[in-house]
Design an enzyme around this catalytic site. Structure first.
Site, PDB file in Angstrom:
ATOM      1  CE  LYS A   1      -4.104  -2.086   2.043  1.00  0.00           C
ATOM      2  NZ  LYS A   1      -5.064  -2.116   3.144  1.00  0.00           N
TER       3      LYS A   1
ATOM      4  CG  ASP B   1      -8.255  -0.106   3.779  1.00  0.00           C
ATOM      5  OD1 ASP B   1      -9.015  -0.877   3.165  1.00  0.00           O
ATOM      6  OD2 ASP B   1      -7.021  -0.254   3.827  1.00  0.00           O
TER       7      ASP B   1
HETATM    8  P1  NDP Z   1       0.940  -4.514   8.222  1.00  0.00           P
HETATM    9  O1  NDP Z   1       1.832  -5.676   7.996  1.00  0.00           O
HETATM   10  O2  NDP Z   1       1.220  -3.208   7.537  1.00  0.00           O
HETATM   11  O3  NDP Z   1       0.907  -4.188   9.808  1.00  0.00           O
HETATM   12  C1  NDP Z   1       0.737  -5.209  10.739  1.00  0.00           C
HETATM   13  C2  NDP Z   1       0.506  -4.608  12.119  1.00  0.00           C
HETATM   14  O4  NDP Z   1       0.196  -5.687  13.010  1.00  0.00           O
HETATM   15  C3  NDP Z   1       1.712  -3.897  12.715  1.00  0.00           C
HETATM   16  O5  NDP Z   1       1.263  -2.796  13.472  1.00  0.00           O
HETATM   17  C4  NDP Z   1       2.327  -4.974  13.622  1.00  0.00           C
HETATM   18  O6  NDP Z   1       3.063  -4.450  14.715  1.00  0.00           O
HETATM   19  C5  NDP Z   1       1.084  -5.644  14.149  1.00  0.00           C
HETATM   20  N1  NDP Z   1       1.277  -7.043  14.597  1.00  0.00           N
HETATM   21  C6  NDP Z   1       1.589  -8.115  13.841  1.00  0.00           C
HETATM   22  N2  NDP Z   1       1.637  -9.224  14.601  1.00  0.00           N
HETATM   23  C7  NDP Z   1       1.345  -8.838  15.870  1.00  0.00           C
HETATM   24  C8  NDP Z   1       1.224  -9.529  17.109  1.00  0.00           C
HETATM   25  N3  NDP Z   1       1.434 -10.854  17.189  1.00  0.00           N
HETATM   26  N4  NDP Z   1       0.888  -8.821  18.208  1.00  0.00           N
HETATM   27  C9  NDP Z   1       0.676  -7.495  18.134  1.00  0.00           C
HETATM   28  N5  NDP Z   1       0.775  -6.780  16.988  1.00  0.00           N
HETATM   29  C10 NDP Z   1       1.107  -7.442  15.877  1.00  0.00           C
HETATM   30  O7  NDP Z   1      -0.524  -5.029   7.897  1.00  0.00           O
HETATM   31  P2  NDP Z   1      -1.813  -4.133   7.531  1.00  0.00           P
HETATM   32  O8  NDP Z   1      -1.831  -2.975   8.467  1.00  0.00           O
HETATM   33  O9  NDP Z   1      -1.878  -3.856   6.091  1.00  0.00           O
HETATM   34  O10 NDP Z   1      -3.016  -5.148   7.854  1.00  0.00           O
HETATM   35  C11 NDP Z   1      -3.316  -5.545   9.190  1.00  0.00           C
HETATM   36  C12 NDP Z   1      -4.464  -6.527   9.167  1.00  0.00           C
HETATM   37  O11 NDP Z   1      -5.666  -5.887   8.785  1.00  0.00           O
HETATM   38  C13 NDP Z   1      -4.246  -7.693   8.205  1.00  0.00           C
HETATM   39  O12 NDP Z   1      -4.522  -8.894   8.873  1.00  0.00           O
HETATM   40  C14 NDP Z   1      -5.242  -7.443   7.100  1.00  0.00           C
HETATM   41  O13 NDP Z   1      -5.745  -8.662   6.570  1.00  0.00           O
HETATM   42  C15 NDP Z   1      -6.341  -6.674   7.837  1.00  0.00           C
HETATM   43  N6  NDP Z   1      -7.080  -5.779   6.930  1.00  0.00           N
HETATM   44  C16 NDP Z   1      -8.421  -5.978   6.770  1.00  0.00           C
HETATM   45  C17 NDP Z   1      -9.149  -5.161   5.956  1.00  0.00           C
HETATM   46  C18 NDP Z   1     -10.624  -5.381   5.802  1.00  0.00           C
HETATM   47  O14 NDP Z   1     -11.199  -4.809   4.879  1.00  0.00           O
HETATM   48  N7  NDP Z   1     -11.258  -6.142   6.675  1.00  0.00           N
HETATM   49  C19 NDP Z   1      -8.526  -4.042   5.200  1.00  0.00           C
HETATM   50  C20 NDP Z   1      -7.122  -3.896   5.471  1.00  0.00           C
HETATM   51  C21 NDP Z   1      -6.438  -4.757   6.288  1.00  0.00           C
HETATM   52  P3  NDP Z   1       4.615  -3.978  14.533  1.00  0.00           P
HETATM   53  O15 NDP Z   1       4.561  -2.629  13.901  1.00  0.00           O
HETATM   54  O16 NDP Z   1       5.143  -3.933  15.914  1.00  0.00           O
HETATM   55  O17 NDP Z   1       5.263  -5.011  13.660  1.00  0.00           O
END
Ligand code: NDP
Length: 271
Positions: A66, A107
């Site tokens: 993105k 989003d």
């Molecule tokens: P990114 O990879 O950009 O970000 C992931 C985030 O999750 C980071 O803030 C990361 O923290 C955190 N994270 C990952 N694992 C853990 C954990 N075990 N415990 C705590 N925090 C954790 O992903 P996106 O932001 O693009 O997407 C996030 C989720 O949202 C995805 O699962 C995606 O499928 C969902 N989504 C759903 C949508 C919908 O329409 N329903 C639309 C967009 C996304 P850190 O920074 O510390 O690594």
């Protein structure tokens, strides 16, 4: 020949977007094709160039591209996408290699519609906790703040990322989960990917105020965060509604027609 659209990500095989857009197209009698493309991790721009050159008219962009999609938009980026710094919808005006490239982010509007219209919950005046600081959190933060919550706090595993995101947008605060103390929230939005690994953000159960909504953007599975919300007495909802609503907004940007999301969401939820 039908107009062609795609969802581009890595991985992307799990994406429900082709199915959702096929439902919208049938409903509104639009002759379109919508496919998935898995771009190599180092080949996003190359992949989009090839799709555009072949006449592609638009793309949804998902994890982890993105931010690269934002950079790719050479002609215009909507205000909401500029505020977010991330793009999830590309519009190729005219088609072909010389097409105008515009970017948007649907989003935020998708999440807001699901919470306020489908779930009938207010955001204005509520205490909101946004978990995560990745592309999804960045996309929804501006629209959430625009909906007038009493306060909005961002918590993230990497606390520094939450802090800088909060500073950039003027949110109430940002930091690590251990900084939440005894604070309580009415709306707790999990924008992390923790649920995909069957994990929950390390949130104290006391964070759920009486009558709270726990919302997990991950969809199609019962995540540990949803279980945590239920155990705390809160209403628990997954991100299926957001998925359909953000897709409907992309469809509108491409076709100028607004699908009825209710039957599509009902069909998506069928076992
Ligand atoms: P990114 O990879 O950009 O970000 C992931 C985030 O999750 C980071 O803030 C990361 O923290 C955190 N994270 C990952 N694992 C853990 C954990 N075990 N415990 C705590 N925090 C954790 O992903 P996106 O932001 O693009 O997407 C996030 C989720 O949202 C995805 O699962 C995606 O499928 C969902 N989504 C759903 C949508 C919908 O329409 N329903 C639309 C967009 C996304 P850190 O920074 O510390 O690594």
């Amino acid at each position: 020949m039908p107009d062609c659209y795609v969802v581009i990500g890595n991985p992307v095989a799990h994406s429900k977007s082709p199915w959702i857009h096929a439902q919208f197209a049938r409903q509104l009698r639009q002759d379109i094709e919508y496919a998935r493309i898995e771009a190599p991790l180092d080949g996003f721009a190359r992949t989009v160039d090839a799709f555009r050159a072949a006449g592609g008219r638009g793309a949804n962009v998902t994890l982890p591209f993105k931010e690269q999609a934002f950079v790719y938009c050479r002609d215009a980026v909507s205000l909401r996408a500029r505020v977010a710094g991330v793009v999830n919808t590309l519009i190729f005006e005219g088609g072909g290699p010389a097409s105008e490239i515009r970017g948007d982010n649907t989003d935020g509007v998708g999440l807001l519609r699901d919470i306020t219209v489908n779930l009938g919950r207010a955001i204005m005046g509520q205490r909101v906790l946004l978990m995560g600081a990745g592309g999804a959190a960045q996309g929804v933060l501006g629209p959430l703040l625009g909906a007038g919550p009493q306060c909005l706090v961002i918590a993230n595993r990497s606390a520094a990322k939450a802090r800088s995101l909060a500073q950039r947008h003027g949110a109430a605060a940002g930091g690590g989960y251990d900084e939440l103390g005894g604070a309580q929230f009415d709306l707790l939005i999990n924008a992390t990917s923790a649920g995909l690994a069957d994990e929950a953000p390390p949130l104290p159960p006391s964070a759920f105020a009486p009558g709270a909504l726990g919302y997990d953007m991950v969809y199609g599975r019962d995540t540990p965060f949803l279980a945590m919300a239920r155990a705390a007495g809160a209403e628990a909802r997954d991100g299926g509604g957001m998925l359909v609503e953000q897709a409907a907004e992309s469809f509108f940007l491409w076709r100028g027609l607004r699908p009825d999301t209710a039957p599509v969401l009902a069909a998506l939820r069928q076992p």
